[in-house]
Scaffold this motif. Structure first.
Motif, PDB file in Angstrom:
ATOM      1  N   ALA A  23       0.954  -1.353   0.080  1.00  0.00           N
ATOM      2  CA  ALA A  23       0.064   0.066   0.007  1.00  0.00           C
ATOM      3  C   ALA A  23       0.905   1.280  -0.100  1.00  0.00           C
ATOM      4  N   VAL A  24       1.816   1.384   0.883  1.00  0.00           N
ATOM      5  CA  VAL A  24       2.770   2.412   0.666  1.00  0.00           C
ATOM      6  C   VAL A  24       3.681   2.730  -0.358  1.00  0.00           C
ATOM      7  N   GLU A  25       3.870   1.590  -1.013  1.00  0.00           N
ATOM      8  CA  GLU A  25       4.446   1.766  -2.447  1.00  0.00           C
ATOM      9  C   GLU A  25       3.561   2.276  -3.376  1.00  0.00           C
ATOM     10  N   ALA A  29       3.669   5.806  -5.210  1.00  0.00           N
ATOM     11  CA  ALA A  29       3.892   5.700  -6.952  1.00  0.00           C
ATOM     12  C   ALA A  29       2.537   6.892  -7.247  1.00  0.00           C
ATOM     13  N   LEU A  30       1.693   6.835  -6.557  1.00  0.00           N
ATOM     14  CA  LEU A  30       0.587   7.922  -7.318  1.00  0.00           C
ATOM     15  C   LEU A  30       0.719   9.194  -7.054  1.00  0.00           C
ATOM     16  N   MET A  31       1.543   9.463  -5.995  1.00  0.00           N
ATOM     17  CA  MET A  31       2.036  10.793  -5.862  1.00  0.00           C
ATOM     18  C   MET A  31       3.110  11.116  -6.915  1.00  0.00           C
ATOM     19  N   ASN A  32       3.979  10.314  -7.117  1.00  0.00           N
ATOM     20  CA  ASN A  32       5.023  10.381  -8.173  1.00  0.00           C
ATOM     21  C   ASN A  32       4.388  10.489  -9.554  1.00  0.00           C
ATOM     22  N   ASP A  33       3.436   9.897  -9.912  1.00  0.00           N
ATOM     23  CA  ASP A  33       2.567   9.949 -10.907  1.00  0.00           C
ATOM     24  C   ASP A  33       1.939  11.398 -11.181  1.00  0.00           C
ATOM     25  N   ILE A  37      -3.029  14.487  -3.913  1.00  0.00           N
ATOM     26  CA  ILE A  37      -3.448  13.963  -2.576  1.00  0.00           C
ATOM     27  C   ILE A  37      -3.664  12.494  -2.791  1.00  0.00           C
ATOM     28  N   VAL A  38      -3.513  11.664  -1.784  1.00  0.00           N
ATOM     29  CA  VAL A  38      -3.987  10.181  -1.978  1.00  0.00           C
ATOM     30  C   VAL A  38      -4.829   9.939  -1.017  1.00  0.00           C
ATOM     31  N   VAL A  73       3.669  11.928   1.384  1.00  0.00           N
ATOM     32  CA  VAL A  73       2.622  11.805   0.669  1.00  0.00           C
ATOM     33  C   VAL A  73       1.439  12.423   1.242  1.00  0.00           C
ATOM     34  N   PRO A  74       0.816  13.572   0.613  1.00  0.00           N
ATOM     35  CA  PRO A  74      -0.119  14.104   1.397  1.00  0.00           C
ATOM     36  C   PRO A  74      -1.420  13.062   1.291  1.00  0.00           C
ATOM     37  N   LEU A  75      -2.280  13.050   2.233  1.00  0.00           N
ATOM     38  CA  LEU A  75      -3.406  11.982   2.515  1.00  0.00           C
ATOM     39  C   LEU A  75      -4.772  12.659   2.986  1.00  0.00           C
ATOM     40  N   SER A  76      -5.669  12.055   2.375  1.00  0.00           N
ATOM     41  CA  SER A  76      -7.026  12.130   2.725  1.00  0.00           C
ATOM     42  C   SER A  76      -7.685  10.858   3.301  1.00  0.00           C
TER      43      SER A  76
END
Length: 270
Positions: A23-25, A29-33, A37-38, A73-76
């Protein structure tokens, strides 16, 4: 907004990111893409899904939040429960994404108020097991708009700063395919309420049905990305503040093209 479900039963990616490391990986990756916010969720809200208790939800999301916060990683937090939202905020999430718009847990308003964080209020009429029978409207756009306005009024009456509120028309939640298309076509009516609007169509069933094979078989979940990209561009062109998607990189690319084109925002029917 990139989607990260740490559940075994979410409709698109359930079970893929159950482990903390995976999940962290993926969240990184979503942030890098290109995700700003994730959005992490520990309970499936697909139609017909069974509920889990708050302790299970917290156990699923908090270790992942801790790992992602450490990675920058910024998160909601995608939850309808005040206790889960509070635990997630304490672990480092900074936004509450509440698909019930505050209706499922009366304590959510106090959590959002005390944290002073953004609170996404989605249009909602009931939990997953009962949402299909609640998809009855005379005028879906007018009724969703009015019901979202009621949620805003309830939140501000509870002391939440209206400047922290974000609205979501709730595609697929107590909505038929035609309701979803009506809300897409008239998204400007929601934007005109004066709050940022989040649009979340990614890979949803109505897109699979739109792209069905000749024999009526819906397009597979993982083959709905082009349709999702189209909805995202349409939504942003209509004034949406953000789009919630599984495929962040292609969405960011499509929106970059739209911006570079200098295309004006859509003047939708009201």
């Amino acid at each position: 907004m990139g989607i990260l479900n740490v559940t075994p039963d979410s409709f698109s990616d359930g079970g893929r990111y159950n482990g903390v490391e995976a999940a962290v990986e993926h969240g990184t990756a979503l942030m890098n893409d290109g995700a700003d916010i994730v959005d992490i969720g520990g309970e499936s809200t697909r139609p017909g899904a069974e509920r889990v208790d708050a302790a299970t939800e917290i156990k699923r999301v908090v270790p992942v939040i801790t790992g992602l916060v450490a990675a920058g990683v910024p998160l909601s937090i995608d939850t309808t429960r005040a206790a889960v939202a509070a635990a997630a905020l304490e672990a480092g999430a900074t936004v509450i994404n509440d698909v019930s718009g505050g209706l499922a847990d009366p304590g959510m308003a106090a959590v959002a108020r005390d944290a002073g964080c953004p609170w996404i209020l989605m249009h909602w009429r009931g939990h997953s097991r009962e949402m299909t029978k609640l998809a009855v409207y005379d005028d879906v756009v007018a009724e969703v708009r009015a019901e979202l306005r009621e949620r805003v009024d309830a939140a501000t009456a509870a002391g939440v700063d209206p400047g922290q509120l974000i609205l979501d028309p709730g595609l697929g939640f107590a909505k038929t395919a035609e309701h979803n298309w009506q809300l897409t076509r008239h998204l400007g009516a929601i934007v005109e309420l004066g709050f940022p609007v989040l649009f979340a169509a990614s890979r949803k069933t109505y897109l699979g049905r739109l792209l069905a094979a000749a024999d009526g078989t819906p397009r597979a979940v993982d083959q709905r990305e082009a349709a999702t990209l189209a909805t995202s561009v349409l939504a942003v062109a209509a004034g949406a503040w953000g789009v919630r998607v599984h495929d962040v990189r292609d969405t960011a690319d499509a929106l970059a093209v739209w911006r570079a084109s200098g295309s004006p925002r859509l003047e939708q029917q009201r």
